[in-house]
Design a protein around this motif. Sequence first.
Motif, mmCIF file in Angstrom:
data_model
loop_
_atom_site.group_PDB
_atom_site.id
_atom_site.type_symbol
_atom_site.label_atom_id
_atom_site.label_comp_id
_atom_site.label_asym_id
_atom_site.label_seq_id
_atom_site.Cartn_x
_atom_site.Cartn_y
_atom_site.Cartn_z
ATOM 1 N N GLN A 1 52.178 -3.150 -18.620
ATOM 2 C CA GLN A 1 52.235 -4.583 -18.860
ATOM 3 C C GLN A 1 53.317 -4.874 -19.897
ATOM 4 O O GLN A 1 53.408 -4.209 -20.902
ATOM 5 N N VAL A 2 54.099 -5.901 -19.600
ATOM 6 C CA VAL A 2 55.187 -6.258 -20.508
ATOM 7 C C VAL A 2 54.621 -6.918 -21.747
ATOM 8 O O VAL A 2 53.735 -7.766 -21.685
ATOM 9 N N GLN A 3 55.177 -6.510 -22.870
ATOM 10 C CA GLN A 3 54.812 -7.144 -24.130
ATOM 11 C C GLN A 3 56.068 -7.469 -24.918
ATOM 12 O O GLN A 3 57.019 -6.686 -24.942
ATOM 13 N N LEU A 4 56.045 -8.652 -25.529
ATOM 14 C CA LEU A 4 57.056 -9.017 -26.517
ATOM 15 C C LEU A 4 56.314 -9.197 -27.825
ATOM 16 O O LEU A 4 55.380 -9.988 -27.907
ATOM 17 N N VAL A 5 56.722 -8.451 -28.834
ATOM 18 C CA VAL A 5 56.016 -8.476 -30.104
ATOM 19 C C VAL A 5 56.952 -8.973 -31.193
ATOM 20 O O VAL A 5 57.966 -8.330 -31.491
ATOM 21 N N GLU A 6 56.569 -10.121 -31.765
ATOM 22 C CA GLU A 6 57.367 -10.707 -32.844
ATOM 23 C C GLU A 6 56.881 -10.213 -34.205
ATOM 24 O O GLU A 6 55.697 -9.885 -34.372
ATOM 25 N N SER A 7 57.786 -10.228 -35.151
ATOM 26 C CA SER A 7 57.440 -9.908 -36.537
ATOM 27 C C SER A 7 58.427 -10.610 -37.460
ATOM 28 O O SER A 7 59.480 -11.073 -37.013
ATOM 29 N N GLY A 8 58.054 -10.684 -38.733
ATOM 30 C CA GLY A 8 58.967 -11.226 -39.726
ATOM 31 C C GLY A 8 58.624 -12.608 -40.234
ATOM 32 O O GLY A 8 59.285 -13.116 -41.146
ATOM 33 N N GLY A 9 57.617 -13.233 -39.654
ATOM 34 C CA GLY A 9 57.231 -14.545 -40.139
ATOM 35 C C GLY A 9 56.546 -14.457 -41.492
ATOM 36 O O GLY A 9 56.250 -13.373 -41.994
ATOM 37 N N GLY A 10 56.319 -15.631 -42.082
ATOM 38 C CA GLY A 10 55.655 -15.651 -43.373
ATOM 39 C C GLY A 10 55.893 -16.943 -44.096
ATOM 40 O O GLY A 10 56.349 -17.930 -43.507
ATOM 41 N N LEU A 11 55.565 -16.934 -45.379
ATOM 42 C CA LEU A 11 55.721 -18.108 -46.231
ATOM 43 C C LEU A 11 56.977 -17.944 -47.083
ATOM 44 O O LEU A 11 57.172 -16.899 -47.710
ATOM 45 N N VAL A 12 57.792 -18.985 -47.098
ATOM 46 C CA VAL A 12 59.026 -18.945 -47.870
ATOM 47 C C VAL A 12 59.268 -20.312 -48.478
ATOM 48 O O VAL A 12 58.855 -21.331 -47.900
ATOM 49 N N GLN A 13 59.922 -20.348 -49.609
ATOM 50 C CA GLN A 13 60.259 -21.622 -50.228
ATOM 51 C C GLN A 13 61.483 -22.236 -49.569
ATOM 52 O O GLN A 13 62.323 -21.526 -48.997
ATOM 53 N N VAL A 92 55.310 -22.208 -35.382
ATOM 54 C CA VAL A 92 55.108 -20.893 -34.783
ATOM 55 C C VAL A 92 56.338 -20.602 -33.937
ATOM 56 O O VAL A 92 56.724 -21.415 -33.088
ATOM 57 N N TYR A 93 56.935 -19.455 -34.165
ATOM 58 C CA TYR A 93 58.145 -19.070 -33.458
ATOM 59 C C TYR A 93 57.798 -18.046 -32.373
ATOM 60 O O TYR A 93 57.150 -17.033 -32.643
ATOM 61 N N TYR A 94 58.247 -18.347 -31.161
ATOM 62 C CA TYR A 94 57.950 -17.520 -30.008
ATOM 63 C C TYR A 94 59.229 -16.885 -29.462
ATOM 64 O O TYR A 94 60.248 -17.558 -29.303
ATOM 65 N N CYS A 95 59.119 -15.634 -29.152
ATOM 66 C CA CYS A 95 60.204 -14.912 -28.499
ATOM 67 C C CYS A 95 60.023 -15.009 -26.984
ATOM 68 O O CYS A 95 58.877 -15.020 -26.493
ATOM 69 N N ASN A 96 61.105 -15.091 -26.256
ATOM 70 C CA ASN A 96 61.008 -15.052 -24.803
ATOM 71 C C ASN A 96 62.144 -14.220 -24.229
ATOM 72 O O ASN A 96 63.200 -14.065 -24.845
ATOM 73 N N ALA A 97 61.904 -13.693 -23.049
ATOM 74 C CA ALA A 97 62.913 -12.865 -22.389
ATOM 75 C C ALA A 97 62.816 -13.040 -20.882
ATOM 76 O O ALA A 97 61.718 -13.145 -20.336
ATOM 77 N N HIS A 98 63.959 -13.072 -20.232
ATOM 78 C CA HIS A 98 64.034 -13.076 -18.772
ATOM 79 C C HIS A 98 64.372 -11.646 -18.395
ATOM 80 O O HIS A 98 65.509 -11.188 -18.608
ATOM 81 N N ALA A 99 63.386 -10.938 -17.882
ATOM 82 C CA ALA A 99 63.523 -9.490 -17.820
ATOM 83 C C ALA A 99 62.899 -8.904 -16.559
ATOM 84 O O ALA A 99 62.119 -9.557 -15.857
ATOM 85 N N ARG A 100 63.254 -7.657 -16.321
ATOM 86 C CA ARG A 100 62.726 -6.926 -15.165
ATOM 87 C C ARG A 100 62.041 -5.649 -15.646
ATOM 88 O O ARG A 100 62.577 -4.922 -16.484
ATOM 89 N N GLU A 101 60.881 -5.415 -15.095
ATOM 90 C CA GLU A 101 60.127 -4.205 -15.418
ATOM 91 C C GLU A 101 60.570 -3.041 -14.544
ATOM 92 O O GLU A 101 61.143 -3.235 -13.474
ATOM 93 N N VAL A 102 60.262 -1.847 -15.024
ATOM 94 C CA VAL A 102 60.501 -0.655 -14.234
ATOM 95 C C VAL A 102 59.714 -0.750 -12.928
ATOM 96 O O VAL A 102 58.615 -1.292 -12.884
ATOM 97 N N LEU A 103 60.297 -0.299 -11.862
ATOM 98 C CA LEU A 103 59.707 -0.286 -10.508
ATOM 99 C C LEU A 103 59.584 -1.683 -9.917
ATOM 100 O O LEU A 103 58.894 -1.865 -8.912
ATOM 101 N N SER A 104 60.204 -2.659 -10.528
ATOM 102 C CA SER A 104 60.175 -4.009 -9.989
ATOM 103 C C SER A 104 61.597 -4.491 -9.738
ATOM 104 O O SER A 104 62.531 -4.121 -10.451
ATOM 105 N N SER A 105 61.764 -5.348 -8.727
ATOM 106 C CA SER A 105 63.080 -5.911 -8.448
ATOM 107 C C SER A 105 63.181 -7.353 -8.932
ATOM 108 O O SER A 105 64.222 -7.992 -8.802
ATOM 109 N N ARG A 106 62.092 -7.863 -9.498
ATOM 110 C CA ARG A 106 62.039 -9.265 -9.882
ATOM 111 C C ARG A 106 62.264 -9.452 -11.373
ATOM 112 O O ARG A 106 61.730 -8.698 -12.197
ATOM 113 N N TYR A 107 63.022 -10.488 -11.698
ATOM 114 C CA TYR A 107 63.175 -10.918 -13.082
ATOM 115 C C TYR A 107 62.172 -12.049 -13.319
ATOM 116 O O TYR A 107 62.128 -13.031 -12.582
#
Length: 121
Positions: A1-13, A92-107
């Motif tokens: 299963q495809v996962q996109l994992v974000e990091s780096g958010g937080g509280l800043v002045q 809230v900041y979301y990452c997105n990707a237009h991508a293809r998985e292994v063994l798949s021909s679809r993006y």
Amino acid sequence: QVQLVESGGGLVQAGGSLRLSCVASRTIVSINDMGWHRQAPGKQRELVAAITSGGSTNYADSVKGRFTISRDNAKNTVYLQMNSLNPDDTAVYYCNAHAREVLSSRYLHYWGKGTLVTVSS
């Protein structure tokens, strides 16, 4: 299963900086566009920045000159360097990707679960 994992958010002045990262899972073998969207409380999700596989970038007017998107294709990772942050950048900041998985021909479009950025005044 495809996962996109974000990091780096937080509280800043206000005036501070943060760097967001988003890593795509190893099942991804090819990525076209990658990008960052954000959603503030009570508002619709909006595009912040996008980057093509060739490195062309696109930014929302509100972040031009302050945010920089980049990617490391070898690591399936996209970054968002955010400088001169102000309270209006709180979302809230979301990452997105237009991508293809292994063994798949679809993006397909994939989304991360988001990381919260809070900018205090």
